[in-house]
Scaffold this active site. Sequence first.
Site, short mmCIF file in Angstrom:
data_model
loop_
_atom_site.label_atom_id
_atom_site.label_comp_id
_atom_site.label_asym_id
_atom_site.label_seq_id
_atom_site.Cartn_x
_atom_site.Cartn_y
_atom_site.Cartn_z
N ASN A 192 -10.08 -0.19 1.15
CA ASN A 192 -8.59 0.23 0.99
C ASN A 192 -8.05 -0.47 -0.54
O ASN A 192 -8.54 -1.48 -0.59
CB ASN A 192 -7.85 -0.72 2.00
CG ASN A 192 -6.33 -0.75 1.95
OD1 ASN A 192 -6.01 -0.22 1.03
ND2 ASN A 192 -5.61 -1.19 3.07
N HIS A 242 -3.26 7.29 3.20
CA HIS A 242 -3.61 5.89 2.30
C HIS A 242 -4.85 5.65 3.39
O HIS A 242 -5.06 5.78 4.32
CB HIS A 242 -2.59 4.96 2.84
CG HIS A 242 -3.24 3.55 2.43
ND1 HIS A 242 -3.79 3.18 1.24
CD2 HIS A 242 -2.92 2.43 3.13
CE1 HIS A 242 -3.89 1.80 1.17
NE2 HIS A 242 -3.59 1.34 2.57
N CYS A 245 0.80 -1.39 0.10
CA CYS A 245 0.13 -0.08 -0.12
C CYS A 245 0.83 1.25 -0.02
O CYS A 245 0.17 2.32 -0.17
CB CYS A 245 -0.96 0.00 1.16
SG CYS A 245 -2.02 -1.41 1.05
N1 ACO Z 1 -17.17 -8.76 11.21
C1 ACO Z 1 -17.62 -8.78 12.87
N2 ACO Z 1 -16.92 -9.38 13.33
C2 ACO Z 1 -15.34 -9.30 13.16
C3 ACO Z 1 -14.92 -9.09 11.96
C4 ACO Z 1 -15.89 -8.54 11.05
N3 ACO Z 1 -15.89 -8.19 9.60
N4 ACO Z 1 -13.66 -9.20 11.74
C5 ACO Z 1 -13.38 -9.18 12.94
N5 ACO Z 1 -14.27 -9.45 13.80
C6 ACO Z 1 -14.37 -9.77 15.08
C7 ACO Z 1 -13.02 -10.47 15.60
O1 ACO Z 1 -13.29 -12.06 15.04
C8 ACO Z 1 -12.84 -10.26 17.23
O2 ACO Z 1 -13.71 -11.24 17.93
P1 ACO Z 1 -13.38 -12.01 19.07
O3 ACO Z 1 -13.12 -10.65 19.94
O4 ACO Z 1 -14.50 -12.76 19.42
O5 ACO Z 1 -12.20 -12.49 18.87
C9 ACO Z 1 -13.45 -9.26 17.15
O6 ACO Z 1 -14.15 -8.73 15.93
C10 ACO Z 1 -12.19 -7.97 17.36
O7 ACO Z 1 -11.37 -8.11 16.48
P2 ACO Z 1 -10.12 -7.22 16.19
O8 ACO Z 1 -8.96 -7.73 15.39
O9 ACO Z 1 -9.66 -6.99 17.97
O10 ACO Z 1 -10.62 -5.78 15.91
P3 ACO Z 1 -10.10 -4.58 15.56
O11 ACO Z 1 -10.75 -3.51 16.33
O12 ACO Z 1 -8.64 -4.48 15.86
O13 ACO Z 1 -10.37 -4.21 14.26
C11 ACO Z 1 -9.31 -4.12 11.94
C12 ACO Z 1 -10.12 -5.03 13.25
C13 ACO Z 1 -10.29 -3.32 11.45
C14 ACO Z 1 -8.80 -5.03 11.06
C15 ACO Z 1 -8.25 -3.20 12.48
O14 ACO Z 1 -7.47 -4.00 13.20
C16 ACO Z 1 -7.44 -2.64 11.51
O15 ACO Z 1 -8.00 -1.76 10.81
N6 ACO Z 1 -6.28 -2.83 11.37
C17 ACO Z 1 -5.32 -2.13 10.31
C18 ACO Z 1 -5.95 -2.68 8.93
C19 ACO Z 1 -4.98 -1.91 7.78
O16 ACO Z 1 -4.66 -0.75 7.97
N7 ACO Z 1 -4.21 -2.70 6.73
C20 ACO Z 1 -3.56 -1.89 5.97
C21 ACO Z 1 -3.32 -2.96 5.00
S1 ACO Z 1 -2.26 -2.01 3.98
C22 ACO Z 1 -1.18 -2.87 2.74
O17 ACO Z 1 -0.44 -2.88 2.65
C23 ACO Z 1 -2.22 -4.04 2.22
#
Ligand code: ACO
Length: 332
Positions: free
Chosen positions: A280, A250, A110
């Site tokens: 994204n 981004h 990204c």
């Molecule tokens: N729907 C419902 N529940 C979900 C979903 C979903 N789509 N996804 C995860 N959950 C659940 C999990 O299973 C977890 O359940 P549990 O507590 O029973 O285990 C709960 O929600 C919390 O999950 P977390 O991973 O702790 O949620 P978090 O608040 O961290 O949000 C997210 C997750 C949105 C992925 C966040 O961590 C994030 O945005 N991270 C950065 C992602 C990013 O910026 N990536 C960039 C990529 S750039 C590149 O180079 C490709």
Amino acid sequence: MGVVGLGHFVPPRIVTNQELESTLDTTDEWIRSRTGIHERRMAESDVCASDLAVEASLLALADAGVSPEQLGLIIVGTMTPDTMLPSTACLVQHRLGATNAGAFDLNVACSGFAYSMAVGCQFVRTGAFDYVLVVGADTMTRVMNWKDRGTCVLFGDGAGAVVLGPAGEGQGVLSIHLGADGSGGDSLCVPAGGGRTPGGTPGVPKSEFCLQMHGKEVFKFAVSVIGEAAAAAVSKAGLTPDDVDLFIPHQANVRIIDAAARRLGVPMERVFVNVDRFGNTSCGSIPLALSEAREQGRVKEGDLIVLVGFGGGLSWGAVAMRWGKKEALCPA
Ligand code: ACO
């Protein structure tokens, strides 16, 4: 040197959070509250990164008033090339009829657009080429594990392109800051499909060919690095975060953008966000946001604009630029 033309393209098919609710254990409420994403675009199965790149490039070239033959170089930032070989940039070069241009892909996940801008600028700055086309294009929906609700709801397909060319004094790209930390590579990766585990290796599950992510780790990394990278680029230009008129990070998650902007001390009125409509789009995200920002009248003559990418590698890159009218950027 600076941006003398801009364009973006997204595939027409919209996938809403509600649509994902029907195939995944997720909810619109969860996706909106954790990410700010409402919907994303998905390319049809016969549409690849090069197709999105060509559409965005044609718009950018028309906007710049530059013909494909005037391009000296085409750089395509992508982590989802059409094929391992030839490069997506060569496909774009051929389709555009850019007969005088070299072409190569640049894969920094990204961060790919920020890196591609940084590289493209050098060729214009040195006078090696008059015009360089820099494209960010990804079809992230192709590398999703549609059973992994933690990743597949986050990404979409899209592309943006800029034409780089000569700028007036004090205008265009002012500074660049790039960084990488390979020790964090495992937190965002596509484990198979390269030389280590080629396609067809027996016993490798399909999910290994898809993007895998430790969301929480990436979240923390992103919040700290966006602000630091932006501050570094601004400081190299002899300016401060207070001088930033428009901040275009981004587009990964609105909570990340919000937290990073707060750390940097830039109010959200000066931050551009369109992750709600596109998710994204990886390398496509920054040029897509810049192009939409200009369309919406958010980019004005003389504005200080800061672009910041971050992503797999781990990697990050920031570009500070002073926006100028096309005419001013392209003296006859
Ligand atoms: N729907 C419902 N529940 C979900 C979903 C979903 N789509 N996804 C995860 N959950 C659940 C999990 O299973 C977890 O359940 P549990 O507590 O029973 O285990 C709960 O929600 C919390 O999950 P977390 O991973 O702790 O949620 P978090 O608040 O961290 O949000 C997210 C997750 C949105 C992925 C966040 O961590 C994030 O945005 N991270 C950065 C992602 C990013 O910026 N990536 C960039 C990529 S750039 C590149 O180079 C490709």
